[in-house]
Design a protein around this motif. Sequence first.
Motif, short mmCIF file in Angstrom:
data_model
loop_
_atom_site.label_atom_id
_atom_site.label_comp_id
_atom_site.label_asym_id
_atom_site.label_seq_id
_atom_site.Cartn_x
_atom_site.Cartn_y
_atom_site.Cartn_z
N GLN A 1 0.95 -1.07 0.10
CA GLN A 1 0.09 -0.06 -0.25
C GLN A 1 0.82 1.12 0.01
N PHE A 2 0.13 2.25 -0.62
CA PHE A 2 1.02 3.77 -0.31
C PHE A 2 0.36 4.94 -0.40
N LYS A 3 0.96 5.99 -0.15
CA LYS A 3 0.37 7.06 0.19
C LYS A 3 1.15 8.22 -0.31
N VAL A 4 0.41 9.34 -0.52
CA VAL A 4 1.36 10.52 -1.20
C VAL A 4 1.91 11.41 0.12
N VAL A 5 2.97 11.57 0.19
CA VAL A 5 3.58 12.42 1.31
C VAL A 5 3.61 13.95 0.90
N THR A 6 4.16 14.34 -0.33
CA THR A 6 4.23 15.70 -0.59
C THR A 6 3.35 15.80 -2.10
N THR A 7 2.72 16.73 -2.27
CA THR A 7 2.06 16.96 -3.66
C THR A 7 3.15 17.23 -4.72
N VAL A 8 2.62 17.00 -5.92
CA VAL A 8 3.31 17.45 -7.00
C VAL A 8 3.97 18.92 -6.97
N ALA A 9 5.00 19.27 -7.35
CA ALA A 9 5.59 20.49 -7.25
C ALA A 9 5.36 21.12 -8.71
N ALA A 10 5.42 20.55 -9.93
CA ALA A 10 5.29 21.15 -11.14
C ALA A 10 4.54 19.83 -11.80
N GLU A 11 3.48 20.32 -12.44
CA GLU A 11 2.80 19.25 -13.25
C GLU A 11 3.59 19.11 -14.56
N PRO A 12 3.13 17.95 -15.42
CA PRO A 12 4.04 17.88 -16.52
C PRO A 12 3.43 18.69 -17.77
N VAL A 13 2.34 19.32 -17.77
CA VAL A 13 2.07 20.11 -18.67
C VAL A 13 1.71 21.56 -17.98
N THR A 14 1.80 22.56 -18.71
CA THR A 14 1.84 23.99 -18.29
C THR A 14 0.26 24.53 -18.51
N LEU A 15 0.18 25.27 -17.98
CA LEU A 15 -1.47 26.15 -18.06
C LEU A 15 -1.42 26.69 -19.43
N ALA A 16 -0.30 27.26 -19.92
CA ALA A 16 -0.33 27.74 -21.29
C ALA A 16 -0.70 26.73 -22.34
N GLU A 17 0.08 25.45 -22.15
CA GLU A 17 -0.05 24.31 -22.92
C GLU A 17 -1.77 23.78 -23.07
N ALA A 18 -1.88 23.86 -21.80
CA ALA A 18 -3.56 23.37 -21.64
C ALA A 18 -4.57 24.22 -22.11
N ARG A 19 -4.34 25.37 -22.20
CA ARG A 19 -5.37 26.61 -22.51
C ARG A 19 -5.25 26.25 -24.29
#
Length: 188
Positions: free
Chosen positions: A2-20
């Motif tokens: 079993q596992f859990k996330v300890v720290t959240t992702v610092a930087a997503e794989p795609v940027t806001l500009a790419e998603a827009r």
Amino acid sequence: MQFKVVTTVAAEPVTLAEARLQCKIDADDTTHDALITSLITAAREFAEHYTGRALAGQTLEGALDSFPDCDYIDLPMPPVVSVTSIKYTDTAGAEQTLSTGAYALSAYGLGNRVNLAANGEWPSTQEVADAVRVRFVAGYTTAPKAVKAAILLHIEIECPLNPHTPAERDMLEKARDSLLNTVKVWGM
């Protein structure tokens, strides 16, 4: 394991500009940024669940009820970058930290195996749930191109600003899944 996330992702794989851009939103239109940002995170989480991989850098912790009978521990969510610590509850009930010299992270395959040092043996643990806890850093610094493309497709599929017909949605979902299949961890 079993596992859990300890720290959240610092930087997503795609940027806001790419998603827009994927959602056909003008680069200077920030009115939908909160929505697009949440879609980015949701798309990465979907892709991680689908592939069984950590697609952006994050700290995770896996737990076992005891050390294995073999000389290695397989960790979930490759690629594993480093092992931060291996802690365990000893037979007296005290938390102990395994010396970093007692194990090493494999540099081969998916890099998700912690090997016991030569001629070493795992310590005994108390018979309690989650007696062994392995904290590790996993994820890509730069996600594979197929992953980025799949995440962007997922964002497009889920973005309510440009709805698709059922046939278009089905085609986009198949394309997304085909891209993710190129990095999916099979049989784990």
